[in-house]
Design a protein around this motif. Sequence first.
Motif, short mmCIF file in Angstrom:
data_model
loop_
_atom_site.label_atom_id
_atom_site.label_comp_id
_atom_site.label_asym_id
_atom_site.label_seq_id
_atom_site.Cartn_x
_atom_site.Cartn_y
_atom_site.Cartn_z
N HIS A 181 0.83 -1.20 0.00
CA HIS A 181 0.00 0.00 0.00
C HIS A 181 0.86 1.26 0.00
CE1 HIS A 181 -4.14 -1.56 0.54
NE2 HIS A 181 -3.52 -2.60 1.08
N VAL A 182 1.95 1.25 0.78
CA VAL A 182 2.83 2.42 0.88
C VAL A 182 3.52 2.66 -0.46
CG1 VAL A 182 4.86 3.37 2.02
CG2 VAL A 182 3.19 2.07 3.35
N GLU A 183 4.01 1.60 -1.07
CA GLU A 183 4.69 1.73 -2.37
C GLU A 183 3.73 2.26 -3.44
OE1 GLU A 183 7.31 -0.94 -5.54
OE2 GLU A 183 6.53 -1.83 -3.68
N LEU A 184 2.51 1.71 -3.46
CA LEU A 184 1.52 2.18 -4.43
C LEU A 184 1.18 3.64 -4.22
CD1 LEU A 184 -0.52 1.54 -6.70
CD2 LEU A 184 -2.16 0.90 -4.92
N PHE A 185 1.08 4.06 -2.95
CA PHE A 185 0.76 5.45 -2.64
C PHE A 185 1.82 6.40 -3.19
CE2 PHE A 185 1.12 9.20 0.05
CZ PHE A 185 -0.17 9.67 0.07
N PHE A 186 3.10 6.14 -2.87
CA PHE A 186 4.16 7.05 -3.28
C PHE A 186 4.40 7.02 -4.79
CE2 PHE A 186 5.23 6.83 1.25
CZ PHE A 186 5.38 8.19 1.51
N LYS A 187 4.23 5.86 -5.40
CA LYS A 187 4.37 5.79 -6.85
C LYS A 187 3.27 6.57 -7.55
CE LYS A 187 7.03 1.62 -7.83
NZ LYS A 187 7.05 0.31 -8.50
N SER A 188 2.04 6.47 -7.03
CA SER A 188 0.92 7.18 -7.66
C SER A 188 1.05 8.69 -7.49
CB SER A 188 -0.40 6.70 -7.06
OG SER A 188 -0.57 5.32 -7.25
N VAL A 189 1.60 9.12 -6.36
CA VAL A 189 1.73 10.56 -6.09
C VAL A 189 2.88 11.16 -6.90
CG1 VAL A 189 2.27 12.29 -4.34
CG2 VAL A 189 0.69 10.43 -3.81
N PHE A 190 4.03 10.49 -6.92
CA PHE A 190 5.23 11.10 -7.50
C PHE A 190 5.60 10.52 -8.86
CE2 PHE A 190 5.71 11.58 -2.86
CZ PHE A 190 5.81 12.97 -2.80
N VAL A 191 5.86 9.23 -8.93
CA VAL A 191 6.38 8.63 -10.17
C VAL A 191 5.32 8.58 -11.25
CG1 VAL A 191 7.55 6.64 -11.15
CG2 VAL A 191 7.97 7.27 -8.77
N ASP A 192 4.13 8.08 -10.91
CA ASP A 192 3.04 7.95 -11.90
C ASP A 192 2.02 9.08 -11.75
OD1 ASP A 192 4.20 5.62 -12.83
OD2 ASP A 192 3.09 4.34 -11.44
N ASN A 193 2.50 10.27 -11.47
CA ASN A 193 1.62 11.42 -11.30
C ASN A 193 0.78 11.65 -12.55
OD1 ASN A 193 1.01 14.50 -11.47
ND2 ASN A 193 1.56 14.17 -9.33
N MET A 194 -0.52 11.86 -12.36
CA MET A 194 -1.44 12.01 -13.50
C MET A 194 -1.05 13.16 -14.42
SD MET A 194 -3.84 9.77 -13.67
CE MET A 194 -4.65 8.51 -12.71
N VAL A 195 -0.56 14.24 -13.84
CA VAL A 195 -0.20 15.42 -14.64
C VAL A 195 1.19 15.27 -15.22
CG1 VAL A 195 0.21 17.91 -14.59
CG2 VAL A 195 -1.72 16.94 -13.34
N PHE A 196 2.19 14.96 -14.39
CA PHE A 196 3.58 15.01 -14.81
C PHE A 196 4.05 13.76 -15.54
CE2 PHE A 196 3.80 17.87 -10.93
CZ PHE A 196 3.67 19.02 -11.69
N ALA A 197 3.42 12.62 -15.30
CA ALA A 197 3.83 11.39 -15.99
C ALA A 197 2.98 11.12 -17.23
CB ALA A 197 3.76 10.20 -15.04
N TYR A 198 1.68 11.42 -17.15
CA TYR A 198 0.77 11.09 -18.24
C TYR A 198 0.13 12.32 -18.89
CZ TYR A 198 1.21 6.53 -16.04
OH TYR A 198 1.71 5.37 -15.50
#
Length: 241
Positions: A3-20
């Motif tokens: 859950h923690v890994e998914l949270f930080f990846k969704s916020v920073f790495v897979d950010n809706m604005v900056f990644a996609y």
Amino acid sequence: MEHVELFFKSVFVDNMVFAYFLGMCSYLAVSKKVSTAVGLGAAVIFVLTVTVPLNWLLDQYILQEGALTWLGPEYADYDLSFLSFILFIATIATMVQLVEIVVERFSPSLYNSLGIFLPLIAVNCAILGGSLFMQSREIETFGLALNYGFSSGIGWFLAILAIAAIREKIRYSNVPAPLRGLGITFIITGLMAIGFMSFGGMLTGGDDAASAAQEVETTSIEEGIDQEETAQAANLTTLKN
């Protein structure tokens, strides 16, 4: 840990604005003031947090092939995945309508500031993208779907809040005339995207190290097996002689 890994990846790495680069219309149009950006960001968090797990339930128990087995064995061959877009958008539109009613009731000033962009959350690519990514990544549990929806909303909220704060400051900066307005905003967005994507190394480093260690261990085992087979073959040759 998952859950923690998914949270930080969704916020920073897979950010809706900056990644996609999803939800860019409202991201650029409603980011001139921090107060307005906070209101829209909070609305996006709410809609994503509610719609992603709801659409996960729809996908798991109605849309997927064989999902209707809970109705009886005769429904095991049904595949309603072609209805995904229609049902996902219907869920999103319902939640957006609810948000619009609540905002208009309790904060008329924010409702007027957001204007047309509040109902346009229903067709915001970031909102639909959250549900589609949830489906394509095959998130397994309701809790992970809830986590993914909430963390994706947090990521979008941080993105619009950061650009709004920067745009408020740049009003008093000596920006070259050709870059004023959306020009400098796009440049700053690109630089922020590079910064957010740099978190990927921090979040995947442990996985890479574990994979490397596992690969070394597997290689050692294979080498041990090869040496043992070679020794056995040598012994057999000696016995024959």
